[in-house]
Design a protein around this motif. Structure first.
Motif, PDB file in Angstrom:
ATOM      1  N   ALA A  50       0.824  -1.134   0.053  1.00 40.30           N
ATOM      2  CA  ALA A  50       0.085  -0.080  -0.033  1.00 40.30           C
ATOM      3  C   ALA A  50       0.942   1.223  -0.073  1.00 40.30           C
ATOM      4  N   PHE A  51       2.134   1.187   0.661  1.00 40.20           N
ATOM      5  CA  PHE A  51       2.842   2.299   0.816  1.00 40.20           C
ATOM      6  C   PHE A  51       3.599   2.623  -0.512  1.00 40.20           C
ATOM      7  N   HIS A  52       4.040   1.676  -1.384  1.00 37.52           N
ATOM      8  CA  HIS A  52       4.561   1.859  -2.730  1.00 37.52           C
ATOM      9  C   HIS A  52       3.897   1.946  -3.751  1.00 37.52           C
ATOM     10  N   GLY A  53       2.748   1.096  -3.788  1.00 40.46           N
ATOM     11  CA  GLY A  53       1.613   0.897  -5.029  1.00 40.46           C
ATOM     12  C   GLY A  53       2.226  -0.265  -5.713  1.00 40.46           C
ATOM     13  N   GLN A  54       1.524  -0.736  -6.530  1.00 45.45           N
ATOM     14  CA  GLN A  54       1.929  -1.848  -7.378  1.00 45.45           C
ATOM     15  C   GLN A  54       1.041  -2.166  -8.605  1.00 45.45           C
ATOM     16  N   GLN A  55       1.477  -2.777  -9.311  1.00 48.23           N
ATOM     17  CA  GLN A  55       0.845  -3.441 -10.453  1.00 48.23           C
ATOM     18  C   GLN A  55       0.877  -4.925 -10.389  1.00 48.23           C
ATOM     19  N   THR A  56      -0.359  -5.411 -10.224  1.00 52.32           N
ATOM     20  CA  THR A  56      -0.593  -6.719 -10.052  1.00 52.32           C
ATOM     21  C   THR A  56      -1.647  -7.538 -10.907  1.00 52.32           C
ATOM     22  N   GLU A  57      -1.847  -8.596 -10.813  1.00 54.40           N
ATOM     23  CA  GLU A  57      -2.826  -9.357 -11.833  1.00 54.40           C
ATOM     24  C   GLU A  57      -3.700 -10.243 -10.761  1.00 54.40           C
ATOM     25  N   ILE A  58      -4.867 -10.230 -11.199  1.00 53.94           N
ATOM     26  CA  ILE A  58      -6.039 -11.041 -10.664  1.00 53.94           C
ATOM     27  C   ILE A  58      -6.634 -12.072 -11.554  1.00 53.94           C
ATOM     28  N   GLU A  59      -6.948 -13.083 -10.859  1.00 59.39           N
ATOM     29  CA  GLU A  59      -8.006 -13.980 -11.728  1.00 59.39           C
ATOM     30  C   GLU A  59      -9.148 -14.297 -11.234  1.00 59.39           C
ATOM     31  N   ILE A  60     -10.252 -13.995 -12.067  1.00 60.45           N
ATOM     32  CA  ILE A  60     -11.593 -14.221 -11.720  1.00 60.45           C
ATOM     33  C   ILE A  60     -12.497 -14.853 -12.675  1.00 60.45           C
ATOM     34  N   ASP A  61     -13.510 -15.710 -12.326  1.00 63.76           N
ATOM     35  CA  ASP A  61     -14.468 -16.084 -13.145  1.00 63.76           C
ATOM     36  C   ASP A  61     -15.619 -15.261 -13.320  1.00 63.76           C
ATOM     37  N   VAL A  62     -15.776 -14.750 -14.803  1.00 61.29           N
ATOM     38  CA  VAL A  62     -16.720 -13.821 -15.079  1.00 61.29           C
ATOM     39  C   VAL A  62     -17.344 -14.087 -16.438  1.00 61.29           C
ATOM     40  N   SER A  63     -18.618 -13.584 -16.418  1.00 59.24           N
ATOM     41  CA  SER A  63     -19.360 -14.067 -17.709  1.00 59.24           C
ATOM     42  C   SER A  63     -18.850 -13.048 -18.877  1.00 59.24           C
ATOM     43  N   VAL A  64     -18.478 -13.587 -19.960  1.00 53.79           N
ATOM     44  CA  VAL A  64     -18.160 -12.595 -21.312  1.00 53.79           C
ATOM     45  C   VAL A  64     -19.210 -13.109 -22.371  1.00 53.79           C
ATOM     46  N   GLY A  65     -19.079 -12.179 -23.372  1.00 49.51           N
ATOM     47  CA  GLY A  65     -19.847 -12.492 -24.606  1.00 49.51           C
ATOM     48  C   GLY A  65     -19.490 -13.758 -25.140  1.00 49.51           C
ATOM     49  N   CYS A  66     -20.471 -14.448 -25.786  1.00 53.47           N
ATOM     50  CA  CYS A  66     -20.410 -15.919 -26.313  1.00 53.47           C
ATOM     51  C   CYS A  66     -19.697 -15.668 -27.739  1.00 53.47           C
ATOM     52  N   ASP A  67     -18.626 -16.445 -28.008  1.00 49.11           N
ATOM     53  CA  ASP A  67     -18.252 -16.154 -29.311  1.00 49.11           C
ATOM     54  C   ASP A  67     -18.932 -16.965 -30.635  1.00 49.11           C
ATOM     55  N   GLU A  68     -19.559 -18.009 -29.940  1.00 48.25           N
ATOM     56  CA  GLU A  68     -20.221 -18.808 -30.867  1.00 48.25           C
ATOM     57  C   GLU A  68     -21.565 -18.034 -31.560  1.00 48.25           C
ATOM     58  N   CYS A  69     -22.101 -17.160 -30.858  1.00 48.36           N
ATOM     59  CA  CYS A  69     -23.393 -16.359 -31.292  1.00 48.36           C
ATOM     60  C   CYS A  69     -22.958 -15.055 -31.384  1.00 48.36           C
ATOM     61  N   ASP A  70     -21.791 -14.616 -31.218  1.00 44.36           N
ATOM     62  CA  ASP A  70     -21.364 -13.251 -31.079  1.00 44.36           C
ATOM     63  C   ASP A  70     -22.294 -12.346 -30.080  1.00 44.36           C
ATOM     64  N   GLY A  71     -22.561 -12.971 -29.142  1.00 46.50           N
ATOM     65  CA  GLY A  71     -23.115 -12.356 -27.878  1.00 46.50           C
ATOM     66  C   GLY A  71     -24.822 -11.999 -28.419  1.00 46.50           C
ATOM     67  N   SER A  72     -25.360 -12.578 -29.323  1.00 44.07           N
ATOM     68  CA  SER A  72     -26.778 -12.346 -29.768  1.00 44.07           C
ATOM     69  C   SER A  72     -27.626 -13.343 -29.010  1.00 44.07           C
TER      70      SER A  72
END
Length: 382
Positions: free
Chosen positions: A137-159
């Motif tokens: 918190a003192f220095h600050g940082q850039q980090t990565e997180i991994e989450i499970d989240v819904s994204v647009g469907c590639d098969e139907c292009d989100g339709s």
């Protein structure tokens, strides 16, 4: 008249089942009767459409409640009104709306209720709790997180529709996205429960996302933690939340910061607090102690002679950085005078010699206290 099959029976679930059970049963049946797995089978296609219609209603809490109360009538001709008839549909339905608007005004020339149909709903905002150290918190940082989240469907292009297919106008609201029903003397307008305000219904749901237009996938995201964050700080990642239904805009992801407990420092805003035990001799004679700061700098703290336990010494600019600003807070060191417990024979002798030379002036607080105590006792005994 065609027999209407109960939606729960179509999905082979009990009326009191939870959402997870409902979704699991639907996916199993959708895979079984999907047209791609049953080419040319009209009965399987009809069954697939029926279970898709049932799931579209029961997966939504509001539509499910309406169905549980009114059955299929909740989605027929405006649904579930208590006017003793079949609702208000067609021209008569619009006429009532026109009269209502003439009396109360409103509308933008859009026809039904003066409003166009609503689009798909924006995706939900998500929360992620991140625990970091005080040094981070003192220095600050850039980090990565991994989450499970819904994204647009590639098969139907989100339709939400199977590739090569489309959608049809909702028969309940006739494409307007809203329905009206009379309740006593009033006309109530609400979002169409069949199409959820979209004005259209998917004919053949996508076999990957089952008509949702989105699927759950693990995502790796980069997060920039600015210097000076504290417990409760919220970092917003725009557009990284849940994908919107059927191509709608995604929600946002909010990172909530939590600081781990530090072995030396406690924090209050930009001020760092710590306790430093010192020996009896340093407290009496004065001296200097060194406190390592979070920035790696060693801070020399001067101890004045005769300092008392509990005294606080402030080191300017040695605290936490100001979040998204300039400068730093202070470091506050509380002095705890430690009474020696393991004395050698020589040390005991030296202390006895010191004790023999005490006059009381060396410890003004003790002398004053016992003087007041003596006066109080004499007052009680007179």
């Amino acid at each position: 008249m065609a027999t209407e099959i109960d939606y729960y029976e179509q999905l082979q679930v009990d009326r009191g089942c939870d959402g997870a059970t409902l979704k699991s049963s639907y996916r199993k049946l959708a895979m079984q009767y999907h047209p791609d797995r049953n080419p040319g089978d009209a009965e399987a296609e009809a069954k697939f459409k029926a279970i898709s219609e049932a799931y579209d209603v029961l997966k939504d809490p509001q539509k499910r409640a309406a169905y549980d109360r009114y059955g299929h009538a909740a989605f027929t001709n405006g649904g579930g009104n208590n006017a003793g008839g079949g609702g208000f549909a067609g021209a008569a339905f619009n006429d009532i709306g026109d009269i209502f608007e003439t009396i109360f005004g409103g509308g933008n020339g859009g026809g039904f209720g003066g409003q166009q149909q609503r689009g798909p709903a924006r995706g939900a905002d998500l929360r992620y709790d991140m625990e970091i150290t005080l040094e981070e918190a003192f220095h600050g940082q850039q980090t990565e997180i991994e989450i499970d989240v819904s994204v647009g469907c590639d098969e139907c292009d989100g339709s939400g529709s199977e590739p090569g297919t489309g959608s049809r106008t909702c028969h309940t609201c006739h494409g307007h996205g809203k329905v009206r029903a009379q309740q006593g003397f009033f006309v109530v307008e609400r979002t169409c429960a069949t199409c959820q305000g979209r004005g259209e219904v998917i004919e053949s749901p996508c076999h990957v996302c089952y008509g949702e237009g989105r699927v759950d996938k693990p995502q790796t995201l980069e997060v920039e933690i600015p210097a000076g964050v504290d417990t409760g700080t919220r970092i917003r990642l725009s557009g990284k939340g849940e994908a919107g239904a059927r191509g709608a805009a995604p929600g946002d992801l909010y990172i909530f910061i939590h600081l781990k407990r530090h072995p030396i420092f406690e924090r209050d805003g930009t001020t760092l607090f710590t306790r430093a035990p010192i020996s009896f001799s340093v407290a009496a004679l004065g001296g200097e102690i060194t406190i390592p700061g979070l920035d790696g700098t060693k801070h020399d703290i001067r101890i004045p002679a005769g300092i008392q336990s509990g005294k606080q010494i402030r080191q300017r600019g040695a605290g936490m950085p100001v979040l998204r600003g300039r400068g730093h807070g202070d470091m506050v060191v509380q002095i705890d005078v430690e009474t020696p417990t393991r004395l050698s024979k020589e040390q005991r002798q030296i202390l006895r010699q010191f004790q023999e030379t005490e006059t009381g002036a060396e410890s003004p607080q003790s002398e004053g206290f016992f003087s007041r105590l003596k006066d109080a006792w004499e007052d009680l005994t007179e």
